[in-house]
Design a protein around this motif. Structure first.
Motif: not given
Length: 288
Positions: A181-190
């Motif tokens: 989830d942390l990586y997915e959130a980071a990807i969403m933040d660019g």
């Protein structure tokens, strides 16, 4: 009353099963340690049955011994170069295996771990052949083990091949425990790949760093078997480590008392260094 009796029986059973391990540890570790500590205060030559107590003379001689400086410096070079390269290489392998490679993941994991099963002596024989024959045929250069400049890096490379599989598995286990989830959130933040690695992967791998860096540092500081088999401390003493220097005093120079004194001081030094490095990383561990 019945529950208390059951607890007593369980406690007795636990101590019964624990006793063989403790007995072996006492016989194989504690007894030799205290016997060696006793010899460190004597002038025993390692052969005769008689010796005299010189108390702290051996330890004072360590401060005056100019010959010990070069071996300690070589051990320090092994520790720094080996620890950094081992952990960087192992982490890279772990991150590679953490990718979804299908069936290749298990095959690669086994291939990278197989060298761990080889002893230090066998590793040195294999790589002595590679350096002498393969490097000569492919690159037209002499064995790196015969160079005062490249001997230590060459042995470190041997150590990487032989032991990186253990750190690789530790880092791989740490990577598996990082929530996606942390990586997915980071990807969403660019976030870029480097930002994800620096801000997510590295902080959450601190527990793995605690184990791998501490074990690697202390292991490379006491490097002995592979170097002794590969170069014997040469050429010109360029790979003569502190462990080899202790070995020479014990078995070659007939200075068992002094050798044990150096070994005792070295053991305390490793304990202090290991504790300090472990404490440094534990203070920076991030709880998931």
């Amino acid at each position: 009353m019945k529950s208390r009796k059951k607890m007593d029986k369980r406690s007795i059973a636990a101590y019964v099963f624990l006793f063989p391990g403790l007995a072996f540890f006492g016989f194989a570790v504690l007894l030799p340690f205290f016997m060696g500590a006793n010899i460190a205060f004597t002038d025993w030559n390692g052969i005769s049955s008689d010796y005299n107590y010189v108390w702290f003379d051996n330890f004072l001689h360590i401060l005056e011994d100019a010959k010990i400086r070069a071996p300690f410096l070589n051990s320090f070079k092994f520790a720094v170069l080996g620890t950094i390269s081992s952990n960087v290489f192992s982490l890279c392998l772990a991150m590679l295996l953490n990718q979804k490679l299908g069936k290749l993941t298990n095959i690669a994991r086994v291939m990278f771990f197989i060298p761990v099963c080889f002893s230090a002596i066998l590793t040195s024989f294999i790589w002595k052949f590679i350096y002498k024959e393969a490097f000569s045929a492919l690159f037209g250069i002499k064995s790196l083990l015969g160079s005062t400049t490249w001997a230590i890096p060459a042995i470190v490379l041997m150590g990487l091949w032989n032991s990186s599989g253990i750190n690789m598995l530790i880092y791989l286990s740490g990577l598996k425990n990082i929530p996606t989830d942390l990586y997915e959130a980071a990807i969403m933040d660019g976030a870029s790949a480097w930002q994800k690695f620096r801000n997510i992967t590295l902080p959450l791998l601190t527990p793995s760093f605690t184990v791998c860096v501490t074990l690697s540092l202390t292991a490379w500081f006491r490097e002995f078997g592979m170097t002794l088999s590969a170069t014997g401390g040469g050429p010109a003493g360029s790979t003569r480590t502190l462990s080899i220097y202790i070995f020479e005093n014990l078995y070659s120079y007939s200075k068992a008392g002094y050798g044990q004194a150096v070994a005792l001081v070295f053991a305390v030094f490793l304990a202090v260094i290991g504790t300090a490095v472990s404490s440094f990383f534990r203070k920076r561990e991030v709880e998931l």
